[in-house]
Write a protein that holds these residues in place. Structure first.
Motif, PDB file in Angstrom:
ATOM      1  N   UNK A   1      11.167  -3.661  53.017  1.00 26.89           N
ATOM      2  CA  UNK A   1      10.256  -2.859  53.843  1.00 26.89           C
ATOM      3  C   UNK A   1      10.027  -3.642  55.138  1.00 26.89           C
ATOM      4  N   UNK A   2      10.103  -2.978  56.263  1.00 28.05           N
ATOM      5  CA  UNK A   2       9.997  -3.672  57.553  1.00 28.05           C
ATOM      6  C   UNK A   2       8.718  -4.496  57.676  1.00 28.05           C
ATOM      7  N   UNK A   3       7.607  -3.991  57.177  1.00 28.41           N
ATOM      8  CA  UNK A   3       6.340  -4.729  57.246  1.00 28.41           C
ATOM      9  C   UNK A   3       6.421  -6.032  56.451  1.00 28.41           C
ATOM     10  N   UNK A   4       7.045  -5.964  55.290  1.00 28.24           N
ATOM     11  CA  UNK A   4       7.180  -7.156  54.456  1.00 28.24           C
ATOM     12  C   UNK A   4       8.176  -8.142  55.069  1.00 28.24           C
ATOM     13  N   UNK A   5       9.248  -7.627  55.632  1.00 27.78           N
ATOM     14  CA  UNK A   5      10.236  -8.513  56.255  1.00 27.78           C
ATOM     15  C   UNK A   5       9.605  -9.309  57.394  1.00 27.78           C
ATOM     16  N   UNK A   6       8.799  -8.644  58.218  1.00 26.64           N
ATOM     17  CA  UNK A   6       8.130  -9.358  59.298  1.00 26.64           C
ATOM     18  C   UNK A   6       7.164 -10.393  58.734  1.00 26.64           C
ATOM     19  N   UNK A   7       6.398 -10.013  57.743  1.00 24.37           N
ATOM     20  CA  UNK A   7       5.400 -10.929  57.181  1.00 24.37           C
ATOM     21  C   UNK A   7       6.046 -12.137  56.518  1.00 24.37           C
ATOM     22  N   UNK A   8       7.081 -11.903  55.725  1.00 25.32           N
ATOM     23  CA  UNK A   8       7.757 -13.031  55.073  1.00 25.32           C
ATOM     24  C   UNK A   8       8.463 -13.928  56.088  1.00 25.32           C
ATOM     25  N   UNK A   9       9.059 -13.340  57.102  1.00 23.53           N
ATOM     26  CA  UNK A   9       9.793 -14.127  58.094  1.00 23.53           C
ATOM     27  C   UNK A   9       8.879 -15.040  58.910  1.00 23.53           C
ATOM     28  N   UNK A  10       7.609 -14.674  59.029  1.00 21.62           N
ATOM     29  CA  UNK A  10       6.708 -15.401  59.920  1.00 21.62           C
ATOM     30  C   UNK A  10       5.478 -15.996  59.245  1.00 21.62           C
ATOM     31  N   UNK A  11       5.395 -15.904  57.932  1.00 24.43           N
ATOM     32  CA  UNK A  11       4.193 -16.349  57.238  1.00 24.43           C
ATOM     33  C   UNK A  11       3.914 -17.839  57.376  1.00 24.43           C
ATOM     34  N   UNK A  12       4.937 -18.650  57.542  1.00 19.79           N
ATOM     35  CA  UNK A  12       4.735 -20.096  57.659  1.00 19.79           C
ATOM     36  C   UNK A  12       4.356 -20.537  59.069  1.00 19.79           C
ATOM     37  N   UNK A  13       4.511 -19.651  60.036  1.00 23.91           N
ATOM     38  CA  UNK A  13       4.145 -19.937  61.426  1.00 23.91           C
ATOM     39  C   UNK A  13       2.690 -19.510  61.619  1.00 23.91           C
ATOM     40  N   UNK A  14       1.781 -20.452  61.486  1.00 19.14           N
ATOM     41  CA  UNK A  14       0.351 -20.124  61.525  1.00 19.14           C
ATOM     42  C   UNK A  14      -0.127 -19.696  62.909  1.00 19.14           C
ATOM     43  N   UNK A  15       0.696 -19.870  63.937  1.00 19.65           N
ATOM     44  CA  UNK A  15       0.353 -19.420  65.291  1.00 19.65           C
ATOM     45  C   UNK A  15       1.050 -18.110  65.653  1.00 19.65           C
ATOM     46  N   UNK A  16       1.774 -17.539  64.727  1.00 18.00           N
ATOM     47  CA  UNK A  16       2.568 -16.338  64.985  1.00 18.00           C
ATOM     48  C   UNK A  16       1.727 -15.197  65.566  1.00 18.00           C
ATOM     49  N   UNK A  17       0.583 -14.941  64.998  1.00 18.93           N
ATOM     50  CA  UNK A  17      -0.225 -13.801  65.450  1.00 18.93           C
ATOM     51  C   UNK A  17      -0.742 -13.970  66.876  1.00 18.93           C
ATOM     52  N   UNK A  18      -0.827 -15.197  67.348  1.00 19.22           N
ATOM     53  CA  UNK A  18      -1.298 -15.445  68.720  1.00 19.22           C
ATOM     54  C   UNK A  18      -0.289 -14.971  69.768  1.00 19.22           C
TER      55      UNK A  18
END
Length: 108
Positions: free
Chosen positions: A80-97
């Motif tokens: 699922x595209x939402x999960x792919x984005x979340x898993x791909x970036x979950x370790x980058x704690x600054x990603x949402x910024x």
């Protein structure tokens, strides 16, 4: 959608679910897991971008399409595209910024 929620709570592999504005964790100690929390915060952002209800409709429809493609619950979920984005970036704690608006669309 109800089936997804029921399956979620009966499947021990899942550790959290986000239903704006709440993050529901299956283990109390996961509240200190910054990677898991970041994964769920990415879902909060996705839900806000799609005005919450359309997010869940899209999520459910995309899951059904992926399930028909892969014939596997876990493969459908992970693609699922939402999960792919979340898993791909979950370790980058600054990603949402620095995340751009509707960035999940890149993962379709």
């Amino acid at each position: 959608m109800i089936l997804l929620i029921v399956r979620f709570f009966t499947n021990k592999r899942y550790r959290g679910i986000t239903i704006y504005p709440f993050v529901i964790l299956t283990q109390k100690e996961d509240g200190r897991n910054l990677v898991l929390l970041n994964h769920e915060r990415i879902h909060i952002k996705q839900q806000l971008e799609l005005l919450i209800i359309p997010f869940f409709i899209w999520y459910g429809v995309e899951f059904l399409i992926r399930f028909l493609m892969y014939r596997s619950w876990s493969k459908a979920y992970r693609n699922i595209s939402f999960e792919k984005e979340s898993y791909a970036n979950e370790e980058d704690l600054d990603y949402l910024k620095r995340r751009s608006f509707w960035n999940w669309i890149k993962y379709l």
